[in-house]
Scaffold this active site. Structure first.
Site, PDB file in Angstrom:
ATOM      1  N   SER A 143      24.080   3.915 -11.555  1.00 37.74           N
ATOM      2  CA  SER A 143      25.827   4.193 -12.115  1.00 37.74           C
ATOM      3  C   SER A 143      25.115   2.660 -13.009  1.00 37.74           C
ATOM      4  CB  SER A 143      27.507   4.306 -10.905  1.00 37.74           C
ATOM      5  OG  SER A 143      28.417   4.258 -12.365  1.00 37.74           O
ATOM      6  N   TYR A 159      32.950   1.337  -5.067  1.00 33.41           N
ATOM      7  CA  TYR A 159      32.306   1.888  -5.841  1.00 33.41           C
ATOM      8  C   TYR A 159      31.033   1.620  -6.514  1.00 33.41           C
ATOM      9  CZ  TYR A 159      29.994   5.608  -8.862  1.00 33.41           C
ATOM     10  OH  TYR A 159      29.160   6.605  -9.568  1.00 33.41           O
TER      11      TYR A 159
END
Length: 261
Positions: A143, A159
């Site tokens: 990501s 995350y």
């Protein structure tokens, strides 16, 4: 691109970007085994992909899930060319968020979903390649939040840590197994329309922010199909001289400042 006589496992391949990649591979001649947690999604994926693909349900955080997928792919197709690990998710509902508010459960669950699951699939796939003395490809889903934070709207520090760790992990194993012609790369998308991104995708303020944060093609969230060409490039056998790389498919996110109203 010609993918005849190849087969791939997509962990997290029954919905979203994983399913889109499976369709693209299938359309180009590859056999695909997709794995998803939800049995109903697996059923729909099987109907979408057709007879030369297999959809199975399983939890990516359980070691036996990837082993089962490998056995099924090998027994059915006779060869496994590579793995695309997509499985992961947000830990918000368990307590991920800004560091001063993260719960231990939120941290642990986010790491399990995004990093432990990936380690397990990568380990099993690498062991398969080594056991069969085969070259192969592993493509991991990262990501942009792993290296390009956005503090106002996308503050989930566990995350971000997990996705950053995927880059370090992938580069490290790419270096170690390069002599065996096992290639490992990472795709790092920005905000895409996926089930995990529902919160952001339905927020008018965030969508307005995206106009300048990921400004390509009108400043929109990514669609699952936007990663397909990158996936096909990395997974193709002729990309045999590419390893240890991270490619942002982000609409300009990582090079844009983003403007708040």
């Amino acid at each position: 691109m010609d993918f005849k006589n190849t087969s791939y496992i997509i962990m997290g391949g029954t919905t979203g970007m994983g399913l889109s990649a499976a369709i693209a591979l299938n359309d180009n001649g590859a056999n695909v085994v997709v794995v998803g947690r939800n049995p109903e999604s697996c059923k729909k994926a099987q109907e979408t992909l057709g007879d030369n693909c297999i959809a199975i349900s399983g939890d990516a955080t359980e070691p036996e899930t990837m082993k089962k997928a490998i056995h099924m792919a090998h027994d059915t197709f006779g060869v496994i060319s590579g793995l695309f690990h997509v499985a992961g998710g947000s830990g918000r509902k368990w307590g991920d968020g800004p560091l001063d508010k993260i719960t231990l459960e939120g941290w642990n669950k986010t790491m399990e979903l995004n990093l432990t699951s990936l380690m397990l699939s990568n380990q099993a796939m690498t062991n398969y390649f080594l056991e069969h003395k085969k070259e192969g490809i592993i493509l991991n889903m990262g990501s942009v939040l792993g290296f390009s934070p956005s503090p106002k709207y996308f503050t989930t520090h566990a995350y971000a840590a997990a996705k950053s760790a995927i880059i370090g992990f992938s580069k490290s194993i790419a270096a170690y197994y390069a002599e065996h012609n096992i290639r490992v790369n990472v795709i790092a998308p920005s905000l895409f329309i996926t089930p995990m991104a529902k919160r952001a995708a339905e927020d008018a303020e965030i969508l307005s922010f995206l106009k300048t944060k990921q400004p390509l093609d009108g400043g929109r969230p990514g669609a699952s199909e936007d990663i397909n060409n990158a996936v096909l490039m990395f997974l193709h056998p002729e990309s045999r001289f590419i390893t240890g790389q991270v490619l942002a498919v982000d609409g300009g996110w990582s090079i844009s400042e983003g403007q708040y109203q």
